[in-house]
Design an enzyme around this catalytic site. Structure first.
Site, PDB file in Angstrom:
ATOM      1  N   HIS A 192       0.697  -1.218   0.085  1.00 26.11           N
ATOM      2  CA  HIS A 192       0.023  -0.138   0.222  1.00 26.11           C
ATOM      3  C   HIS A 192       0.878   1.129  -0.073  1.00 26.11           C
ATOM      4  O   HIS A 192       2.081   1.055   0.375  1.00 26.11           O
ATOM      5  CB  HIS A 192      -0.706  -0.034   1.379  1.00 26.11           C
ATOM      6  CG  HIS A 192      -2.049  -0.934   1.427  1.00 26.11           C
ATOM      7  ND1 HIS A 192      -2.140  -1.907   2.351  1.00 26.11           N
ATOM      8  CD2 HIS A 192      -2.931  -1.227   0.595  1.00 26.11           C
ATOM      9  CE1 HIS A 192      -3.300  -2.495   2.230  1.00 26.11           C
ATOM     10  NE2 HIS A 192      -3.679  -2.097   1.074  1.00 26.11           N
ATOM     11  N   CYS A 248      -2.020   0.357  10.204  1.00 26.75           N
ATOM     12  CA  CYS A 248      -2.897  -0.789   9.621  1.00 26.75           C
ATOM     13  C   CYS A 248      -3.853  -1.050  10.652  1.00 26.75           C
ATOM     14  O   CYS A 248      -5.089  -1.543  10.318  1.00 26.75           O
ATOM     15  CB  CYS A 248      -2.116  -1.953   8.963  1.00 26.75           C
ATOM     16  SG  CYS A 248      -0.977  -1.754   7.710  1.00 26.75           S
TER      17      CYS A 248
END
Length: 258
Positions: free
Chosen positions: A163, A248
Site C-alpha cells: 500500500h 494498519c
C-alpha cells in the site's frame, strides 16, 4: 472539540494465513500477535484515544488490518472495496461500526477497488496509491466522494510495496517520511525526509507531538526524536511478517466534532 476515536479489531485465530505480496512468508505466532495487539490498543488508550472494537472477523485472516476497510474525511466514511477479494467479508462489520458513530457513509462500487492503507491524509490533501489493491476506478470514486468537501486528491504509483502507507506516512508538520528505495515517486511530496529503515516509515500521530512507531526501527526512532517528537514504541513483529504496520491496526477518527 475534535474527536480522538480509533476503530480496532482483534486478530483472527487464522492470522497466520494472512496474505503476503511483496515479502516471503514467515511463521506467525498468533498468541504473541494477540498480546502485541493488546499492547498497541493500550498505547492508544494511554494517550487519550477512545478505542472502539469492531466485531471480530474470525474467518478473515487479515481482519485485524482494519485501516483498509474505509477512508474517513471530515464526517464522511467511504467504505472500501478491497482489491483482494478474500478481504471483502471484513467490510460489513466495519461499516456498521462507523455508521453507529453517526458518519455519513458512501461505498466504493464495482469496478472500483480501494483499500484504506493506500490513502495518506495530510491536511486536506489525500494522496492515494494506485497499485495492486486500489485501481483507477477506485481513485475516481474517492475524488467524487471527497473533493466536493474540500479535499485535494493526488494519485501516486505503488509498485514496490503493498500500500502507499507501506512506503510513506507523514509527521505532524506535513513532512512525508519514507524509505527511499520503496517509494515510487518521491517528487510527489513537497517535503520528504528519507528514513533508514522500512518500518521507520510508519507513524501514527497521537497528538501533542507524540508519535506511535514500531520498535523495529531504532535508527529511524533516533532520527525522529532528534526533531523534537516524543516517540511511543510498540512491538508489532508478528504483524510486520504480514506486511502490516502501526497505521494498519486502527482507523483514527480525528476530524469528527463531538
Amino acid at each position: 472539540m475534535a474527536s480522538r476515536k480509533a476503530l480496532v479489531r482483534r486478530p483472527s485465530p487464522r492470522l497466520a494465513e494472512g496474505l503476503v505480496t511483496h515479502i516471503d512468508r514467515r511463521p506467525v505466532d498468533t498468541a504473541l500477535a494477540l498480546g502485541q495487539w493488546e499492547a498497541y490498543v493500550g498505547a492508544l488508550r494511554a494517550h487519550g484515544w477512545e478505542t472502539i472494537e469492531v466485531a471480530p472477523a474470525e474467518d478473515c485472516p487479515d481482519g485485524v488490518f482494519i485501516e483498509d476497510t474505509m477512508v474517513v474525511y471530515r464526517n464522511v466514511a467511504l467504505i472500501a472495496r478491497p482489491g483482494a477479494g478474500s478481504r471483502r467479508p471484513e467490510i460489513p462489520a466495519a461499516e456498521e461500526a462507523v455508521a453507529a458513530l453517526g458518519l455519513s457513509v458512501n461505498r466504493v462500487r464495482e469496478p472500483g477497488t480501494l483499500e484504506g492503507g493506500d490513502v495518506l491524509k495530510i491536511g486536506d490533501t489525500l494522496y492515494v496509491g494506485r497499485g495492486s489493491r486500489t485501481n483507477t476506478a477506485g481513485i475516481r470514486q474517492l475524488r467524487a466522494a471527497f473533493e466536493p468537501l474540500g479535499a485535494r486528491v493526488v494519485a501516486a504509483p505503488v509498485t514496490k510495496v503493498l500500500h502507499l502507507k507501506s512506503a510513506v506516512t507523514a509527521l505532524p508538520n506535513g513532512t512525508v517520511i519514507g524509505c527511499t528505495p520503496l517509494v515510487d515517486d518521491v517528487s510527489l511530496f513537497p517535503h520528504f525526509l528519507p528514513v533508514p529503515e522500512e518500518s521507520g516509515a510508519h507513524v501514527v500521530l497521537l497528538g501533542g507531538g507524540k508519535l506511535l512507531m514500531a520498535a523495529s526501527a531504532p535508527r529511524t526512532a533516533e532520527l525522529i526524536a532528534s526533531l523534537g517528537y516524543e516517540l511511543v514504541l510498540v512491538d508489532i513483529s508478528e504483524f510486520e511478517k504480514l506486511e502490516g504496520c502501526v497505521t494498519c491496526l486502527s482507523v483514527r477518527l480525528r476530524d469528527l466534532y463531538v
